[in-house]
Scaffold this active site. Sequence first.
Site, PDB file in Angstrom:
ATOM      1  CD  GLU A 151      -2.607   1.003   2.571  1.00 51.77           C
ATOM      2  OE1 GLU A 151      -3.556   1.869   2.788  1.00 51.77           O
ATOM      3  OE2 GLU A 151      -2.743   0.272   3.187  1.00 51.77           O
ATOM      4  CG  ASN A 155      -7.427   2.177   6.085  1.00 53.54           C
ATOM      5  OD1 ASN A 155      -8.324   1.233   5.725  1.00 53.54           O
ATOM      6  ND2 ASN A 155      -7.049   2.315   7.202  1.00 53.54           N
ATOM      7  CG  ASN A 189      -9.208  -1.537   2.195  1.00 52.07           C
ATOM      8  OD1 ASN A 189      -8.813  -2.556   2.197  1.00 52.07           O
ATOM      9  ND2 ASN A 189      -9.030  -0.544   2.912  1.00 52.07           N
ATOM     10  CD  GLU A 190      -9.742  -2.762   6.566  1.00 52.24           C
ATOM     11  OE1 GLU A 190      -9.732  -1.791   6.888  1.00 52.24           O
ATOM     12  OE2 GLU A 190      -8.931  -3.898   6.649  1.00 52.24           O
ATOM     13  CE1 TYR A 202      -3.052  -6.781   8.743  1.00 53.52           C
ATOM     14  CE2 TYR A 202      -4.932  -5.761   8.984  1.00 53.52           C
ATOM     15  CZ  TYR A 202      -4.200  -5.995   8.323  1.00 53.52           C
ATOM     16  OH  TYR A 202      -3.947  -5.444   7.011  1.00 53.52           O
ATOM     17  CD  GLU A 211      -5.715  -5.032   4.637  1.00 52.31           C
ATOM     18  OE1 GLU A 211      -5.606  -4.786   5.775  1.00 52.31           O
ATOM     19  OE2 GLU A 211      -6.367  -4.298   3.791  1.00 52.31           O
ATOM     20  CD  GLN A 250       0.673  -2.676   3.671  1.00 54.45           C
ATOM     21  OE1 GLN A 250       1.322  -1.921   3.042  1.00 54.45           O
ATOM     22  NE2 GLN A 250      -0.456  -1.858   4.215  1.00 54.45           N
TER      23      GLN A 250
END
Length: 502
Positions: A27, A72, A172-173, A244, A291, A345
């Site tokens: 990212e 993000n 994304n999200e 996560y 992710e 990442q």
Amino acid sequence: MMKTKVSVVKDFVIGKVEDTLFSSFIEQLGRAVYTGIYEPDHPDCDDKGFRKDVVKLVKDLGISLVRYPGGNFLSGYDWKDGIGPRDKRPVRLDRAWKTIETNQVGIDDFYDWTQRTGTRILGAVNMGTGTVQDAGDLVEYCNYPGGTYWSDLRRKNGHDKPYGIKTWCVGNEMDGPWQICHLDAHDYGKKALEAIKMMKWTDDSIKCVVCGSAASTMPTYPEWDRIVLEHTYDMADYISIHRYFENLGDDDDFLASFYDMDQFIKTSTATCDYVKALKRSKKTMMLSFDEWNIWYQKNQTEHGWEKAPRLLEDNYNLLDALAFGGMVITLLNHSDRVKIACLAQLINVIAPITTEPKKGSFVQTIYYPFKDMCRFGKGVSLQPVVRTENKITKSYGEVPAVVFSAVYNEEEKTVTIFALNTSKNDDSETEIDLASFADTKLSYWSVLCGTDLSARNSFEKPDNVKSEILNEGVLSKVEQNKGVYKIQLKKASWNVLRFNIC
């Protein structure tokens, strides 16, 4: 000493392990791109400004897809800012991470990087500030051969052949209130459906990933996923899930993170199958776990508007690598439904590879189990039958102390066993039964363990923590009788065992 037995039967197939399970994520965040993959004034960069040491480490990993450009960052990003001559690209505020984005790397440059690393792009379109038209235009720019405005602009910018990006994340999200232009599930579902239509009408060979839940802890989970799928099921190919983990002070809980990940996948799968039944559909929705990692979010620091600041640069220890190994096992054991998985990442930002501007690089502890997965996880995943002791955890109750996954590669004539002993106190006397494979021979065994679970790698000690490959002398002494092997898994250890089928 614990007693464990695992039986691996050739016919107990979970599913094919797609190469896209061995993927990662970059990212425009922190130093992932700038001084991570791209540093034109580095003493050892190539003609495009890419760091050669990073290219080598990424190639050594053997990953397939790299999700780009976010994250993000994506929800406020205009992809057109990153194309054309570098000296004419605008400098923008990245409001997602409160940094300055110079746009010196964009989709064309990133494609060039993937050609050097032997990877492919998992594309992403902006569903925050971006429009459905923007999504279609980006696919046209990347994938259409020529003769249209956007495809000819790509050719003008130095890339005559299309990029052929075959898989795209649609936002994304978007379930997260932290997301720029956050939408509720119905509004996102409607917008995502129209974006997919525009994208697939541009290139009918692509596949699309709609946004599922950003974490199993989200208050809208799994209702968000259900609603989004009810809008998009007929057009989407995957739904994403993100998760996560971090050590909150209880090592046993942390080492059992695999259990939480397992339950997350099962619930997400059940939600997909509910919508399949509701729709009377013959299609089975697959998951993109695009992710996943260990991320110490409590370590985030305040910063001003800077270019490529040092953000989210966790330094992982041996305990982190062991917990990470449990997640590798979980992903392989769900290969029937999890078809894409992106370690988030790749460089500097919660990453297996760390660099220093104008200097060198080193690999973090988590690099080793990730490389094991990418190197040895190819084939079909088999369902191991395990008998082992359980341990009690505060968050998850009883969980197995030793966990396994098994991958059969018919072409290479190998069976690989991934094993994690989560006990910090006890070795495991382990029996591995491979009798269903006729004659086998143990040909490879690597172990990641140590007496200091807080040990880390650094620029000063780059090899302080790394896997040890046991020599032929050790392998030859392993007791074996008619395809049944007796080995000892050390306490708190990550193990990879490879067996040749004779």
